[in-house]
Design an enzyme around this catalytic site. Sequence first.
Site, PDB file in Angstrom:
ATOM      1  N   TYR A  59      16.657  24.640  45.142  1.00 11.87           N
ATOM      2  CA  TYR A  59      17.993  25.169  44.877  1.00 11.87           C
ATOM      3  C   TYR A  59      17.914  26.688  44.767  1.00 11.87           C
ATOM      4  CZ  TYR A  59      18.957  20.325  43.393  1.00 11.87           C
ATOM      5  OH  TYR A  59      19.078  18.959  43.327  1.00 11.87           O
ATOM      6  N   PRO A 207      27.763  11.785  40.576  1.00  7.73           N
ATOM      7  CA  PRO A 207      28.535  10.657  40.043  1.00  7.73           C
ATOM      8  C   PRO A 207      30.042  10.859  40.197  1.00  7.73           C
ATOM      9  CG  PRO A 207      27.766  12.044  38.255  1.00  7.73           C
ATOM     10  CD  PRO A 207      27.117  12.562  39.505  1.00  7.73           C
TER      11      PRO A 207
END
Length: 334
Positions: A59, A207
């Site tokens: 990242y 999610p």
Amino acid sequence: MTLQKRTLGTDSTISVSELGLGCMGMSEFYGRGDEGEAVATIHRALDLGVTFLDTADMYGPFTNEQLVGKAIAGRRDEVQLATKFGNERLPDGTRVGINGKPEYVRQACDASLQRLGVDHLDLYYQHRVDKTVPIEETVGAMAELVAAGKVRHLGLSEASATTIRRAHATHPITALQSEYSLFTRDLEDEILPVLRELGIGLVPYSPLGRGILTGAITSESSLDEDDSRRSAYFPRLNGEGLRANLQLVDRVRAIADEKGCTPGQLALAWVLAQGDDELGVAPIPGTKRVKYLEENVGAAAIELTHADLAALDQAVPRDAVVGDRYGDMSSIDA
């Protein structure tokens, strides 16, 4: 409110906050970032009891680990710190490929420890499975890191049932991190039964379906121009896929209105409800802003009845979501 703890794994266990924080978007992929706001978000997370932080070396690349390390300085003992290796990138962002070679595992771990400014990792994942290297060799190298005290627990990300079994036979795997949400339920067929059988916890990423389940994405133009979710790499969030899937979000919103919560909170409550005595589930919704963090934390207070769960199953049938998770699924172990 006070967030509860959940235990991942039954052999080698780790106790984490029931909701974690995915830090990826603070540095890359989801539009412009602000380091000050990101650090404030992590500090607020810790104050609210969100102590399970997730990052990865790729990242940024590399800058997200540095950011997280800066944010937790002086508060390391409060944190269950997870990072990942395997998606090899150069400092300029060039993607080299998936690397699970033992020597790379050792190098990547040492580099992550240095960037994070810590002497150990609570959970270390193989980010993607290197199909050219036997999983036993990769996990064997990861096990050496445990023996050396650099890593406490091992994890895999997006691994198949067969790979999970082989890895776990080499060294106990504490957690699997894979995509799981109302919009992505592939794990339920083969993966979740294996996790329950072997005593491995589940850490769902995305999610909230990369934000679509919050209701904040209303069209491609509702995202920043440099947001990767506007690209063809995410078919569910573009074109016909987006138009069809927004209709599903409207159904979730209607149920959320009845429950007195936001659609994002309802979607997170659904994921939390998938855990049981045999399967610890700790989702890691990502955000880079305090206000969205606080909204996410509110999901932990929402209790879903059997009728609520049935209504959500009816509102978002497993086969109703349009588009693959990624435009290129070749990196997903199958």
